[in-house]
Design a protein around this motif. Structure first.
Motif, short mmCIF file in Angstrom:
data_model
loop_
_atom_site.label_atom_id
_atom_site.label_comp_id
_atom_site.label_asym_id
_atom_site.label_seq_id
_atom_site.Cartn_x
_atom_site.Cartn_y
_atom_site.Cartn_z
N GLU A 70 -24.06 8.35 -23.67
CA GLU A 70 -22.97 7.78 -24.28
C GLU A 70 -22.70 6.54 -23.75
O GLU A 70 -22.22 5.64 -24.21
N LEU A 71 -23.13 6.40 -22.34
CA LEU A 71 -22.77 5.26 -21.58
C LEU A 71 -23.62 4.13 -22.18
O LEU A 71 -22.98 2.88 -22.17
N ASP A 72 -24.76 4.25 -22.42
CA ASP A 72 -25.73 3.26 -23.03
C ASP A 72 -25.16 3.00 -24.40
O ASP A 72 -25.12 1.87 -24.66
N LYS A 73 -24.57 3.85 -25.28
CA LYS A 73 -24.07 3.54 -26.46
C LYS A 73 -22.85 2.62 -26.24
O LYS A 73 -22.55 1.68 -27.03
N PHE A 74 -22.19 3.04 -25.24
CA PHE A 74 -20.76 1.87 -25.01
C PHE A 74 -21.20 0.55 -24.59
O PHE A 74 -20.72 -0.34 -25.02
N LEU A 75 -22.43 0.67 -23.42
CA LEU A 75 -22.87 -0.64 -23.50
C LEU A 75 -23.28 -1.45 -24.53
O LEU A 75 -23.08 -2.79 -24.53
N GLU A 76 -24.10 -0.85 -25.48
CA GLU A 76 -24.53 -1.48 -26.53
C GLU A 76 -23.44 -1.96 -27.57
O GLU A 76 -23.52 -3.06 -28.11
N ASP A 128 -23.55 -6.05 -28.06
CA ASP A 128 -23.84 -6.23 -29.55
C ASP A 128 -22.66 -6.03 -30.48
O ASP A 128 -22.22 -4.95 -30.64
N PRO A 129 -21.85 -7.00 -30.88
CA PRO A 129 -20.75 -6.81 -31.45
C PRO A 129 -20.88 -6.22 -33.03
O PRO A 129 -19.98 -5.79 -33.49
N ASN A 130 -22.17 -6.34 -33.34
CA ASN A 130 -22.25 -5.81 -34.69
C ASN A 130 -23.03 -4.63 -34.81
O ASN A 130 -23.52 -3.91 -35.75
N SER A 131 -23.11 -3.83 -33.46
CA SER A 131 -23.62 -2.56 -33.41
C SER A 131 -22.87 -1.55 -34.28
O SER A 131 -23.25 -0.23 -34.58
N TRP A 132 -21.45 -1.74 -34.56
CA TRP A 132 -20.90 -0.47 -35.28
C TRP A 132 -21.08 -0.55 -36.72
O TRP A 132 -20.52 0.25 -37.29
N THR A 133 -21.74 -1.70 -37.07
CA THR A 133 -22.30 -1.62 -38.55
C THR A 133 -23.42 -0.83 -38.79
O THR A 133 -23.99 -0.99 -39.88
#
Length: 696
Positions: free
Chosen positions: A181-187, A191-196
Motif C-alpha cells: 500500500e505504501l508503494d501505491k501511495f507513493l505512485e 504520477d498524477p494520472n495513476s488514478w485513471t
C-alpha cells in the motif's frame, strides 16, 4: 521446350534411385509433350498411366526473366545441366539431414533439463532428480516481456499459489510482483494520472482507462445516465396521432384467443410448485439475516463505549520496613542459626524473601539479585490471581433502623372495648362466627351452647348437651344456615331460630332430605341419625353423627370451602383420631390407617383436593384424590397450636406455643419463607384481605 525438360528430369530421378531400388520400366516415352488440358481430359490421361503419376515439373524462375525473353533460342542443354546439378545437390543435402537426424538424440537437443541419478533416502533405490526451475526474469515463465495469456479461467483458483495459471506450452505463469500500500501511495504522488488506471485480474497488471470509461464512471458516481448520447428530454414522436395518421381499423381483426380468459394450467402448476417448496421449507420468503449480510466495513471511532467495567487497578505493594533498610538496627540482623534456618526453609514458607544486611554507606549497596524474579512474580500474580474491588459503603446508621408508621395511618383498628357479654361461670372451650358476621355461637365445658347477636350482644338461644363441648363451627355455605357442635363421641347439627322460610327449607333439605342416599358399599362404624323435616325444630338437633366408641372428645372441626365435607379430630389416638364426613352421601371414612405422631390440626385446601395434617412439629400435605403424601413442611416449632391457609391456596401460616409464626410459600420450598419470633402463638388469615391476624 517443356518436353525435353520433363524428359531430362525423369531420367535423372531414375538414375538417382537406382542405388536403392531396382529399375522399373517407365510408362512415359522419351519424347513427352506437356499440354494444358481440361479436367475431363486429365482424368482420361490418368487412366492410361496405370496409377503412376509423375511429379509436377519445376518451373525455373529464370524463364520469366528478361534474358529469356531476349534470348529464347539458347540451347536447352545448358539448362538441363544446371538443373541436374541442382537436383544432385538437393538429394545430397536430404541424405545428410536424414543421417544427422538419426545420429542426434533427444538429450543433445536439451529440450528437458539434465537429470541426476541419486539414491533415495527412503527406499534406497536409484531415482532421477531434475533440477528445480528458477523463475527468474530471464526464464521462460517470466511475465515481464510476454502478456498474460492463461486464458478465460476463474483467477480465484490461484489466489493462494505463486503462479496465476499456465501458458499454451504448459509452463507456469508466475504472479507479477506488486508493491504494498505504501508503494501505491507513493505512485499516486509521483504520477498524477495513476488514478485513471484499474487493475485487470486477467492480465495481472494495471491498465489505463479510456476517456469514455472515465466519463462513464463519473456519470455513475453523479447518478447520471451512463450513455452520453441519450437525450431524456427529446420531443415525443407521434406515431399514431396527427393528420393522416388516424387508425381507422384495428391493428388485428382476429378474435380473442381462449387463453385470454381461461386460467393457465401451466402457471397454476408453477405457482403450486413454489407453494409446496415454501411449505417444505426449501424456499424461505423472508430469509433471516446472518452476520455476513451486515456491513463488513465500519468506522472504528464510531463505536459506543464498552459496557464492561474498567480493569481493576493493581494493588499497591507493601512498603518496606526497617529490615529492608541498607543500615538496619542490630536487632534486625539475623544470627548464624537464623540464617541457616532461613536457607533450609522452602521459598514458599519463608517469612521474608531476603536477609537483612548492613552497609556503612548507600554507595556500597550492590544491585538486588532477586529484583527481576520479584517483578516477574508480581506480574504473574496480577495476571492469574482473581481480584475483587471492594467499595467502601457510606451508610448512615439511622437509615438501618426501620421507620415505624404512624398509628393514625393504621386505622381503623380496635382501641377500646366495644361490647362485653357475660357467659356462665364455666370455661368457654370454643367460639365461632357465622359467615355473614351477624351471629356468634359459643360452647363451654358444662355442655351449654349459646347463640349471640353481635350488634346488640344479646343471648338469643341456649342449648343444653350432655358432656363437654369440644368444638363447634358454622357451615361456610351462604344458602343454608346451621352449625355443628362436637361433644363426647357425637356431632350435632343445629339450625338456629328465626330463619326466613326459603333458607329454613333449604337447610332442612340438606340435613334431612326426603329421599336418603343409598348406603355405601363399604360399611362404616359411624352412624348417621336424622329427624324428618316436618318434626324438626330449633330446640333439638336435626342430624346427629355417632362416632366410633373410644374415639374421645372431638377437639377440632374443619369445613371444606364448599360446605359438603367436614373433618374432625378426636382426642383418641390411631385410626379413630381423624374422620372425614360427607353430608350429601351421609358417609364417613378415616383417611389414615396409621398416623405418625399426635394430630393437632387438619385443614382442607380451598381449590385443590389437598389435605393438611399438622402434628406436633410437622405439617404434612396429602393428595386425597391420588391418596399419597405430597410434601412435609418443617416448621421448626416445638408445638404447633394454630394453622390456616390463604384463600387462594398458595400460602400457609403456622403458629406455635413457643411464640413463633412460620410463613410458608407452598410453591417455593418446604422450609418457612419467613419466621416471626417472640410475638404470637395464634394466627388466622383474613378471608377478604391478604393479611393474617395474629393474637397473643
Amino acid at each position: 521446350m517443356a518436353g525435353p525438360r520433363v524428359n531430362g528430369n525423369s531420367k535423372k530421378r531414375k538414375a538417382a534411385t537406382e542405388e536403392h531400388a531396382q529399375p522399373e520400366e517407365t510408362v512415359f516415352s522419351h519424347n513427352v509433350g506437356l499440354e494444358m488440358q481440361s479436367e475431363d481430359e486429365g482424368s482420361e490421361g490418368d487412366e492410361s498411366d496405370n496409377g503412376e503419376v509423375d511429379e509436377f515439373p519445376e518451373i525455373d524462375p529464370r524463364s520469366d526473366s528478361e534474358a529469356d525473353e531476349e534470348y529464347p533460342g539458347d540451347s536447352a542443354e545448358d539448362e538441363e545441366e544446371d538443373e541436374d546439378k541442382d537436383d544432385e545437390e538437393d538429394e545430397e543435402e536430404e541424405s545428410e539431414d536424414q543421417s544427422e537426424d538419426d545420429d542426434i538424440s533427444d538429450d543433445d537437443l536439451h529440450i528437458f533439463p539434465k537429470a541426476k541419478t541419486v539414491t533415495s533416502d527412503i527406499t534406497g533405490q536409484l531415482k532421477r532428480v531434475f533440477p528445480p526451475i528458477e523463475p527468474d526474469y530471464d526464464s521462460d515463465s517470466s511475465t515481464e516481456e510476454a502478456p498474460n495469456r492463461v486464458g478465460n479461467i476463474p483467477m480465484h483458483w490461484y489466489d493462494e499459489l505463486p503462479h496465476v495459471g499456465y501458458d499454451i506450452n504448459g509452463r507456469k505463469v508466475l504472479r507479477p510482483a506488486r508493491g504494498d500500500e505504501l508503494d501505491k501511495f507513493l505512485e499516486t504522488i509521483e504520477d498524477p494520472n495513476s488514478w485513471t488506471s484499474a487493475f485487470d485480474k486477467k492480465a495481472q497488471a494495471d491498465k489505463p482507462l479510456t476517456a469514455e470509461e472515465l466519463d462513464l464512471i463519473r456519470r455513475l458516481q453523479e447518478n447520471e445516465i451512463p450513455d452520453a448520447q441519450y437525450d431524456p428530454y427529446e420531443p415525443t414522436i407521434e406515431w399514431f396521432t396527427g393528420k393522416g395518421k388516424e387508425e381507422i381499423m384495428p391493428l388485428s381483426g382476429a378474435p380473442e384467443p381462449k387463453r385470454r380468459w381461461v386460467p393457465s394450467i401451466w402457471e397454476k402448476q408453477k405457482v403450486m410448485k413454489i407453494v409446496r417448496a415454501i411449505r417444505q421449507g426449501r424456499i424461505l420468503p423472508n430469509k433471516p439475516k446472518t452476520a455476513s449480510d451486515k456491513a463488513q466495513f465500519y468506522a472504528i471511532w464510531n463505536e459506543e463505549p464498552s459496557a464492561h467495567p474498567a480493569p481493576l487497578p493493581a494493588p499497591k505493594p507493601r512498603l518496606p520496613t526497617h529490615a529492608a533498610s541498607y543500615n538496619p538496627p542490630e536487632e534486625y540482623l539475623p544470627t548464624e542459626e537464623e540464617r541457616k534456618r532461613w536457607e533450609e526453609t522452602e521459598k514458599e514458607d519463608r517469612e521474608q524473601n531476603f536477609l537483612p544486611q548492613k552497609y556503612s554507606a548507600l554507595r556500597l549497596v550492590p544491585a538486588y539479585n532477586q529484583f527481576i524474579q520479584e517483578r516477574f512474580s508480581r506480574q504473574l500474580d496480577l495476571y492469574l490471581a482473581p481480584r475483587i474491588q471492594r467499595t467502601k459503603l457510606q451508610i448512615d446508621p439511622n437509615s438501618l433502623i426501620p421507620k415505624l408508621p404512624s398509628p393514625n395511618s393504621l386505622r381503623p383498628f380496635p382501641v377500646y372495648k366495644s361490647l362485653s357479654v357475660l357467659h356462665a361461670k364455666t370455661r368457654v372451650r370454643s367460639v365461632s362466627v357465622s359467615p355473614d358476621g351477624a351471629w356468634v355461637v359459643s360452647g363451654d365445658e358444662s355442655g351449654n351452647v349459646s347463640l349471640w347477636e353481635v350488634i346488640v350482644g344479646k343471648e338469643v338461644k341456649r342449648w343444653k348437651f350432655d358432656g363437654k363441648v369440644g368444638a363447634l363451627e358454622w357451615c361456610p355455605r351462604t344458602d343454608v344456615v346451621f352449625f355443628v357442635v362436637a361433644t363426647e363421641e357425637r356431632l350435632h347439627f343445629v339450625i338456629p331460630p328465626n330463619l326466613p322460610a326459603p333458607v329454613l327449607f333449604a337447610t332442612q333439605a340438606v340435613l334431612s332430605p326426603a329421599n336418603l342416599p343409598p348406603a355405601p358399599a363399604t360399611p362404616s362404624p359411624v352412624k348417621w341419625t336424622s329427624v324428618s323435616a316436618a318434626s324438626s325444630s330449633s330446640e333439638k338437633p336435626i342430624l346427629t353423627i355417632d362416632l366410633p366408641p373410644s374415639s374421645g372428645l372431638p377437639k377440632q372441626i374443619a369445613w371444606h370451602r364448599k360446605g359438603d365435607y367436614l373433618s374432625t379430630i378426636s382426642s383418641g389416638e390411631g385410626q379413630g383420631g381423624v374422620w372425614i364426613h360427607q353430608i350429601s352421601r351421609r358417609h364417613s371414612q378415616a383417611p389414615f390407617k396409621k398416623v405418625k405422631g399426635a394430630v393437632q390440626l387438619v385443614l382442607f385446601h380451598p381449590t385443590k383436593p389437598h389435605f393438611f395434617v399438622a402434628t406436633q412439629r410437622y405439617v404434612r400435605i396429602y393428595n386425597l384424590a391420588e391418596q399419597k403424601l405430597l410434601k412435609t413442611l418443617q416448621a421448626g416449632i416445638r408445638w404447633i397450636s394454630s394453622m390456616d391457609v390463604h384463600p387462594l391456596g398458595d400460602h400457609l401460616i403456622v403458629g406455635g406455643y413457643d411464640r413463633k409464626l412460620c410463613w410458608f410459600d407452598l410453591e417455593l420450598s418446604d422450609k418457612p419463607y419467613k419466621i416471626l419470633r417472640f410475638a404470637f402463638h395464634l394466627s388466622h388469615y383474613g378471608r377478604r384481605t391478604n393479611m393474617f391476624l395474629c393474637f397473643m
